[in-house]
Design a protein around this motif. Structure first.
Motif, PDB file in Angstrom:
ATOM      1  N   TYR A 178       0.821  -1.208   0.000  1.00  0.00           N
ATOM      2  CA  TYR A 178       0.000   0.000   0.000  1.00  0.00           C
ATOM      3  C   TYR A 178       0.860   1.266   0.000  1.00  0.00           C
ATOM      4  N   THR A 179       2.093   1.166   0.502  1.00  0.00           N
ATOM      5  CA  THR A 179       2.974   2.334   0.591  1.00  0.00           C
ATOM      6  C   THR A 179       3.914   2.478  -0.604  1.00  0.00           C
ATOM      7  N   LEU A 180       4.017   1.460  -1.437  1.00  0.00           N
ATOM      8  CA  LEU A 180       5.003   1.476  -2.519  1.00  0.00           C
ATOM      9  C   LEU A 180       4.527   2.303  -3.705  1.00  0.00           C
ATOM     10  N   LEU A 181       5.462   3.029  -4.311  1.00  0.00           N
ATOM     11  CA  LEU A 181       5.156   3.824  -5.494  1.00  0.00           C
ATOM     12  C   LEU A 181       5.456   3.073  -6.785  1.00  0.00           C
ATOM     13  N   LEU A 182       6.378   2.125  -6.715  1.00  0.00           N
ATOM     14  CA  LEU A 182       6.789   1.382  -7.907  1.00  0.00           C
ATOM     15  C   LEU A 182       6.957  -0.081  -7.543  1.00  0.00           C
ATOM     16  N   GLY A 183       6.307  -0.951  -8.271  1.00  0.00           N
ATOM     17  CA  GLY A 183       6.445  -2.379  -8.039  1.00  0.00           C
ATOM     18  C   GLY A 183       5.631  -2.851  -6.853  1.00  0.00           C
ATOM     19  N   ASN A 184       5.732  -4.159  -6.591  1.00  0.00           N
ATOM     20  CA  ASN A 184       5.015  -4.753  -5.466  1.00  0.00           C
ATOM     21  C   ASN A 184       5.614  -6.099  -5.102  1.00  0.00           C
ATOM     22  N   PHE A 185       5.311  -6.504  -3.870  1.00  0.00           N
ATOM     23  CA  PHE A 185       5.678  -7.838  -3.413  1.00  0.00           C
ATOM     24  C   PHE A 185       4.532  -8.782  -3.721  1.00  0.00           C
ATOM     25  N   GLN A 186       4.883 -10.013  -4.082  1.00  0.00           N
ATOM     26  CA  GLN A 186       3.896 -11.052  -4.317  1.00  0.00           C
ATOM     27  C   GLN A 186       4.396 -12.339  -3.666  1.00  0.00           C
ATOM     28  N   MET A 187       3.446 -13.099  -3.123  1.00  0.00           N
ATOM     29  CA  MET A 187       3.798 -14.386  -2.532  1.00  0.00           C
ATOM     30  C   MET A 187       2.872 -15.447  -3.108  1.00  0.00           C
ATOM     31  N   ASP A 188       3.461 -16.533  -3.553  1.00  0.00           N
ATOM     32  CA  ASP A 188       2.692 -17.669  -4.060  1.00  0.00           C
ATOM     33  C   ASP A 188       2.263 -18.500  -2.852  1.00  0.00           C
ATOM     34  N   PHE A 189       0.955 -18.553  -2.598  1.00  0.00           N
ATOM     35  CA  PHE A 189       0.462 -19.287  -1.425  1.00  0.00           C
ATOM     36  C   PHE A 189       0.698 -20.784  -1.539  1.00  0.00           C
ATOM     37  N   SER A 190       0.825 -21.309  -2.740  1.00  0.00           N
ATOM     38  CA  SER A 190       0.986 -22.760  -2.875  1.00  0.00           C
ATOM     39  C   SER A 190       2.360 -23.243  -2.417  1.00  0.00           C
ATOM     40  N   ASP A 191       3.403 -22.413  -2.603  1.00  0.00           N
ATOM     41  CA  ASP A 191       4.739 -22.870  -2.205  1.00  0.00           C
ATOM     42  C   ASP A 191       5.513 -21.847  -1.357  1.00  0.00           C
ATOM     43  N   GLY A 192       4.970 -20.646  -1.152  1.00  0.00           N
ATOM     44  CA  GLY A 192       5.623 -19.652  -0.317  1.00  0.00           C
ATOM     45  C   GLY A 192       6.700 -18.842  -1.017  1.00  0.00           C
ATOM     46  N   GLN A 244       8.267  -7.481  -7.804  1.00  0.00           N
ATOM     47  CA  GLN A 244       8.217  -7.266  -9.253  1.00  0.00           C
ATOM     48  C   GLN A 244       8.016  -5.803  -9.582  1.00  0.00           C
ATOM     49  N   ALA A 245       8.748  -5.362 -10.599  1.00  0.00           N
ATOM     50  CA  ALA A 245       8.578  -4.027 -11.159  1.00  0.00           C
ATOM     51  C   ALA A 245       8.421  -4.199 -12.670  1.00  0.00           C
ATOM     52  N   VAL A 246       7.610  -3.352 -13.265  1.00  0.00           N
ATOM     53  CA  VAL A 246       7.323  -3.457 -14.694  1.00  0.00           C
ATOM     54  C   VAL A 246       7.788  -2.192 -15.397  1.00  0.00           C
ATOM     55  N   GLY A 247       8.426  -2.378 -16.526  1.00  0.00           N
ATOM     56  CA  GLY A 247       8.789  -1.263 -17.394  1.00  0.00           C
ATOM     57  C   GLY A 247       7.891  -1.288 -18.613  1.00  0.00           C
ATOM     58  N   VAL A 248       7.179  -0.201 -18.843  1.00  0.00           N
ATOM     59  CA  VAL A 248       6.298  -0.083 -20.006  1.00  0.00           C
ATOM     60  C   VAL A 248       6.900   0.988 -20.911  1.00  0.00           C
ATOM     61  N   PHE A 249       6.960   0.726 -22.198  1.00  0.00           N
ATOM     62  CA  PHE A 249       7.694   1.602 -23.097  1.00  0.00           C
ATOM     63  C   PHE A 249       7.091   1.591 -24.498  1.00  0.00           C
ATOM     64  N   GLU A 250       7.532   2.532 -25.299  1.00  0.00           N
ATOM     65  CA  GLU A 250       7.149   2.559 -26.703  1.00  0.00           C
ATOM     66  C   GLU A 250       7.951   1.482 -27.425  1.00  0.00           C
ATOM     67  N   GLU A 251       7.288   0.762 -28.283  1.00  0.00           N
ATOM     68  CA  GLU A 251       7.928  -0.345 -28.984  1.00  0.00           C
ATOM     69  C   GLU A 251       9.167   0.102 -29.746  1.00  0.00           C
ATOM     70  N   GLU A 252       9.115   1.271 -30.331  1.00  0.00           N
ATOM     71  CA  GLU A 252      10.220   1.748 -31.164  1.00  0.00           C
ATOM     72  C   GLU A 252      11.417   2.234 -30.351  1.00  0.00           C
ATOM     73  N   THR A 253      11.165   2.773 -29.155  1.00  0.00           N
ATOM     74  CA  THR A 253      12.253   3.392 -28.400  1.00  0.00           C
ATOM     75  C   THR A 253      12.779   2.534 -27.253  1.00  0.00           C
ATOM     76  N   GLY A 254      11.963   1.658 -26.724  1.00  0.00           N
ATOM     77  CA  GLY A 254      12.401   0.819 -25.613  1.00  0.00           C
ATOM     78  C   GLY A 254      12.552   1.599 -24.329  1.00  0.00           C
ATOM     79  N   LEU A 255      13.288   1.017 -23.386  1.00  0.00           N
ATOM     80  CA  LEU A 255      13.548   1.651 -22.095  1.00  0.00           C
ATOM     81  C   LEU A 255      14.949   2.252 -22.103  1.00  0.00           C
ATOM     82  N   PRO A 256      15.084   3.467 -21.617  1.00  0.00           N
ATOM     83  CA  PRO A 256      16.438   4.023 -21.485  1.00  0.00           C
ATOM     84  C   PRO A 256      17.280   3.155 -20.547  1.00  0.00           C
ATOM     85  N   ASP A 257      18.577   3.125 -20.768  1.00  0.00           N
ATOM     86  CA  ASP A 257      19.479   2.318 -19.949  1.00  0.00           C
ATOM     87  C   ASP A 257      19.320   2.635 -18.467  1.00  0.00           C
TER      88      ASP A 257
END
Length: 156
Positions: A79-93, A98-111
């Motif tokens: 609830y406090t995070l600005l970027l990304g999140n924690f996830q836990m798989d209940f089946s195995d712990g 995870q953080a996601v980068g979303v970008f324009e297909e032609e330009t990609g993500l800057p280094d």
């Protein structure tokens, strides 16, 4: 030129990281020691032409008896995070940041963005995994563990 796993590979070579590449599956893996845990695993993957996923994975699974308490703690944290999140798989712990980068297909993500999205998970582990350990090994209540982590921020 389209952004792909080779674009991330080039950034990691510039960072002088020791990693392995699975070009067929479109992912890169490596491990790193953090303040709270040795051998934290990492995976970067180009999911589609506009999205890359950066996952930091704890090298231990959360014991079944602690999963509900840890999930409550993670709800406070997320609830406090600005970027990304924690996830836990209940089946195995399995615990992942995870953080996601979303970008324009032609330009990609800057280094610089690739670098930030790579290292943020390790930083989040160093900040928040001690609260998880206090639940698993110290028997703390999720809210108490969260409040202790947040109070450390107030002391800085």
């Amino acid at each position: 030129m389209a952004f792909d796993i080779l674009s991330i590979k080039q950034v990691y070579e510039n960072e002088e990281l020791n990693f392995s590449t699975d070009e067929e599956r479109g992912l890169i893996r490596f491990s790193m020691n953090t303040e709270v845990s040795p051998d934290v695993r990492f995976m970067a993957r180009v999911v589609n032409p506009r999205t890359a996923l950066f996952s930091t994975i704890l090298p231990m699974n959360i014991p079944e008896k602690n999963r509900i308490a840890v999930s409550q703690y993670l709800t406070y944290v997320n609830y406090t995070l600005l970027l990304g999140n924690f996830q836990m798989d209940f089946s195995d712990g399995e615990l992942v940041y995870q953080a996601v980068g979303v970008f324009e297909e032609e330009t990609g993500l800057p280094d610089s963005v690739v670098v930030r999205l790579t290292y943020i998970g390790f930083n989040m582990f160093d900040k928040y995994v001690p609260g998880i350990f206090s639940i698993v090994y110290g028997g703390k209540d999720p809210k108490e563990a969260f409040d202790e982590i947040n109070n450390e921020d107030d002391d800085d």
